[in-house]
Design an enzyme around this catalytic site. Structure first.
Site, PDB file in Angstrom:
ATOM      1  CB  ALA A 125     -15.244  34.711  36.506  1.00  0.00           C
ATOM      2  CG  ASN A 192     -15.191  36.809  27.789  1.00  0.00           C
ATOM      3  OD1 ASN A 192     -14.724  37.148  26.711  1.00  0.00           O
ATOM      4  ND2 ASN A 192     -16.479  36.940  28.072  1.00  0.00           N
ATOM      5  CG  HIS A 222     -15.287  29.427  36.123  1.00  0.00           C
ATOM      6  ND1 HIS A 222     -15.867  29.255  34.888  1.00  0.00           N
ATOM      7  CD2 HIS A 222     -15.770  30.610  36.588  1.00  0.00           C
ATOM      8  CE1 HIS A 222     -16.658  30.282  34.616  1.00  0.00           C
ATOM      9  NE2 HIS A 222     -16.623  31.118  35.629  1.00  0.00           N
TER      10      HIS A 222
HETATM   11  N1  LIG Z   1     -12.962  38.300  31.858  1.00  0.00           N
HETATM   12  C1  LIG Z   1     -13.863  37.684  32.604  1.00  0.00           C
HETATM   13  O1  LIG Z   1     -13.552  36.850  33.462  1.00  0.00           O
HETATM   14  C2  LIG Z   1     -15.304  38.009  32.428  1.00  0.00           C
HETATM   15  C3  LIG Z   1     -15.731  38.746  31.359  1.00  0.00           C
HETATM   16  N2  LIG Z   1     -17.038  39.065  31.207  1.00  0.00           N
HETATM   17  C4  LIG Z   1     -17.402  39.849  30.027  1.00  0.00           C
HETATM   18  O2  LIG Z   1     -17.353  41.235  30.358  1.00  0.00           O
HETATM   19  C5  LIG Z   1     -18.291  41.949  29.543  1.00  0.00           C
HETATM   20  C6  LIG Z   1     -19.214  42.794  30.428  1.00  0.00           C
HETATM   21  O3  LIG Z   1     -19.934  41.931  31.272  1.00  0.00           O
HETATM   22  P1  LIG Z   1     -21.280  42.421  32.006  1.00  0.00           P
HETATM   23  O4  LIG Z   1     -21.095  43.769  32.548  1.00  0.00           O
HETATM   24  O5  LIG Z   1     -21.697  41.326  32.882  1.00  0.00           O
HETATM   25  O6  LIG Z   1     -22.274  42.478  30.762  1.00  0.00           O
HETATM   26  P2  LIG Z   1     -23.693  43.217  30.713  1.00  0.00           P
HETATM   27  O7  LIG Z   1     -24.434  42.560  29.600  1.00  0.00           O
HETATM   28  O8  LIG Z   1     -24.311  43.292  32.044  1.00  0.00           O
HETATM   29  O9  LIG Z   1     -23.300  44.695  30.281  1.00  0.00           O
HETATM   30  C7  LIG Z   1     -22.744  45.014  29.026  1.00  0.00           C
HETATM   31  C8  LIG Z   1     -23.136  46.443  28.676  1.00  0.00           C
HETATM   32  O10 LIG Z   1     -22.398  46.824  27.520  1.00  0.00           O
HETATM   33  C9  LIG Z   1     -23.293  47.347  26.543  1.00  0.00           C
HETATM   34  N3  LIG Z   1     -22.710  46.998  25.238  1.00  0.00           N
HETATM   35  C10 LIG Z   1     -22.588  45.766  24.693  1.00  0.00           C
HETATM   36  N4  LIG Z   1     -21.942  45.845  23.519  1.00  0.00           N
HETATM   37  C11 LIG Z   1     -21.650  47.147  23.317  1.00  0.00           C
HETATM   38  C12 LIG Z   1     -20.983  47.861  22.284  1.00  0.00           C
HETATM   39  N5  LIG Z   1     -20.501  47.241  21.200  1.00  0.00           N
HETATM   40  N6  LIG Z   1     -20.857  49.199  22.401  1.00  0.00           N
HETATM   41  C13 LIG Z   1     -21.368  49.843  23.487  1.00  0.00           C
HETATM   42  N7  LIG Z   1     -21.996  49.223  24.501  1.00  0.00           N
HETATM   43  C14 LIG Z   1     -22.138  47.893  24.407  1.00  0.00           C
HETATM   44  C15 LIG Z   1     -24.650  46.730  26.813  1.00  0.00           C
HETATM   45  O11 LIG Z   1     -25.691  47.570  26.372  1.00  0.00           O
HETATM   46  C16 LIG Z   1     -24.626  46.583  28.336  1.00  0.00           C
HETATM   47  O12 LIG Z   1     -25.129  47.733  28.999  1.00  0.00           O
HETATM   48  C17 LIG Z   1     -19.043  40.872  28.727  1.00  0.00           C
HETATM   49  O13 LIG Z   1     -18.485  40.732  27.449  1.00  0.00           O
HETATM   50  C18 LIG Z   1     -18.819  39.618  29.546  1.00  0.00           C
HETATM   51  O14 LIG Z   1     -18.916  38.450  28.764  1.00  0.00           O
HETATM   52  C19 LIG Z   1     -17.955  38.707  32.142  1.00  0.00           C
HETATM   53  C20 LIG Z   1     -17.581  37.969  33.227  1.00  0.00           C
HETATM   54  C21 LIG Z   1     -16.250  37.500  33.421  1.00  0.00           C
HETATM   55  O1  LIG Z   2     -18.321  35.400  35.130  1.00  0.00           O
HETATM   56  C1  LIG Z   2     -18.085  34.217  34.852  1.00  0.00           C
HETATM   57  O2  LIG Z   2     -18.313  33.256  35.630  1.00  0.00           O
HETATM   58  C2  LIG Z   2     -17.405  33.878  33.585  1.00  0.00           C
HETATM   59  C3  LIG Z   2     -17.882  34.583  32.412  1.00  0.00           C
HETATM   60  O3  LIG Z   2     -19.020  34.995  32.304  1.00  0.00           O
HETATM   61  C4  LIG Z   2     -16.916  34.775  31.322  1.00  0.00           C
HETATM   62  O4  LIG Z   2     -15.768  34.321  31.456  1.00  0.00           O
HETATM   63  O5  LIG Z   2     -17.289  35.365  30.303  1.00  0.00           O
END
Ligand SMILES: NC(=O)C1=CN([C@@H]2O[C@H](COP(=O)(O)OP(=O)(O)OC[C@H]3O[C@@H](n4cnc5c(N)ncnc54)[C@H](O)[C@@H]3O)[C@@H](O)[C@H]2O)C=CC1
Ligand SMILES: O=C([O-])CC(=O)C(=O)O
Length: 272
Positions: A125, A192, A222
């Site tokens: 992000a 993250n 951010h």
């Molecule tokens: N690197 C970055 O900049 C960003 C990272 N993220 C992270 O990416 C990940 C995914 O984000 P979203 O898709 O928005 O989340 P979300 O909550 O919409 O989807 C996560 C999915 O993974 C499943 N899940 C969670 N833990 C699990 C496990 N241990 N085993 C199997 N399934 C599991 C949940 O049931 C859900 O369907 C999150 O950890 C989030 O914090 C999100 C935004 C930015």
């Molecule tokens: O998507 C974003 O704005 C940032 C976020 O959730 C993350 O870094 O985990």
């Protein structure tokens, strides 16, 4: 064509799956797993090319794929990364905060070396990681200021021990100041990006994080401030939240899709 497995069928995982399904990415999504059977079913129902839904994460790790995309949670990285690497799969990690735990970071690096595998961390992000990496050795200060609507911060571990109730925030307020190391533990689904900044820059103890809860915020913002011998720069991204998960910005999904395109061999590579 690369075969891809997906761990986590939420906001990011689903959009990646749609991008592959529509032919935008030259890859084949063959196996998926989510511990919510409902979420994996909902996703499969919407795909033209149906992947196999594995019964557990071990079967996903052992499936005949080249790359597994983690889009689940920091716990998933902690619990499953070793098995994925041992099964000789490359891995893309979205829940990068898990890597600020030194023991997990070592498992990942040792696994990559021992099994000759790669780990990809999309820029998520934020933007500007190319610049942070380039000036890594000359950085004195990196600060991340993140502003989100309290709705998007709700549920974070931080609130379990804080006197602040996200439902009662009526004006813009700084709710947290600390370093990235601590921030990713207290806000595992929100910050993250602080881990990405830390890994690219001066590490998680020195990277400062401020989180603002603003009930009027419609974007996930951010701001990155970096300073050192090289000079200084500041970057501000105002991200539209994902419709299915207000915590997650649309840019994070798009960055993951772009990273996957690169892995799958787009002939045109722009930038670092
Ligand atoms: N690197 C970055 O900049 C960003 C990272 N993220 C992270 O990416 C990940 C995914 O984000 P979203 O898709 O928005 O989340 P979300 O909550 O919409 O989807 C996560 C999915 O993974 C499943 N899940 C969670 N833990 C699990 C496990 N241990 N085993 C199997 N399934 C599991 C949940 O049931 C859900 O369907 C999150 O950890 C989030 O914090 C999100 C935004 C930015
Ligand atoms: O998507 C974003 O704005 C940032 C976020 O959730 C993350 O870094 O985990």
């Amino acid at each position: 064509m690369k075969r891809v497995g997906l761990l986590g069928c939420g906001a990011i995982g689903s959009e990646i799956a749609f991008a592959i399904d529509s032919g935008k990415i030259s890859a084949k999504l063959t196996h998926i797993y989510d511990f919510s059977k409902d979420n994996s079913k909902k996703l499969v129902d919407k795909l033209q090319n149906k992947p196999v839904v594995t019964e557990n994460v071990g079967l996903l790790a052992a499936s005949p794929v080249d790359l597994i995309i983690e889009a689940a949670s920091q716990d998933a990285v902690r619990d499953d990364i070793l098995s994925i690497l041992q099964n000789r799969k490359d891995v893309m990690i979205m829940s990068v905060g898990a890597l600020l735990d030194e023991s997990i970071f070592d498992i990942v690096m040792d696994g990559c070396r021992d099994f000759n595998k790669r780990v990809y961390l999309p820029s998520g992000a934020i933007i500007g990681l190319d610049g942070i990496r380039a000036v890594q050795d000359e950085l004195d200060l990196v600060t991340l200021v993140t502003t989100k609507n309290p709705r998007a911060l709700k549920g974070a571990k931080f609130f379990e021990t804080s006197t602040i109730d996200p439902d009662k925030i009526t004006t813009s307020v700084v709710i947290y100041e600390g370093n990235a190391q601590e921030a990713v533990k207290l806000f595992p689904a929100n910050i993250n990006v602080a881990a990405l900044l830390s890994l690219a820059g001066i590490g998680s103890e020195k990277t400062r994080v401020k989180i603002i809860a603003d009930p009027c915020a419609s974007k996930n913002t951010h701001e990155i401030y970096a300073e050192g011998k090289f000079g200084k720069f500041s970057i501000k991204v105002e991200n539209v939240p994902s419709p299915s998960n207000p915590k997650t910005s649309r840019l994070a999904t798009l960055a993951a899709i772009e990273c996957l395109k690169k892995i799958c061999g787009t002939p045109l590579n722009i930038g670092t």
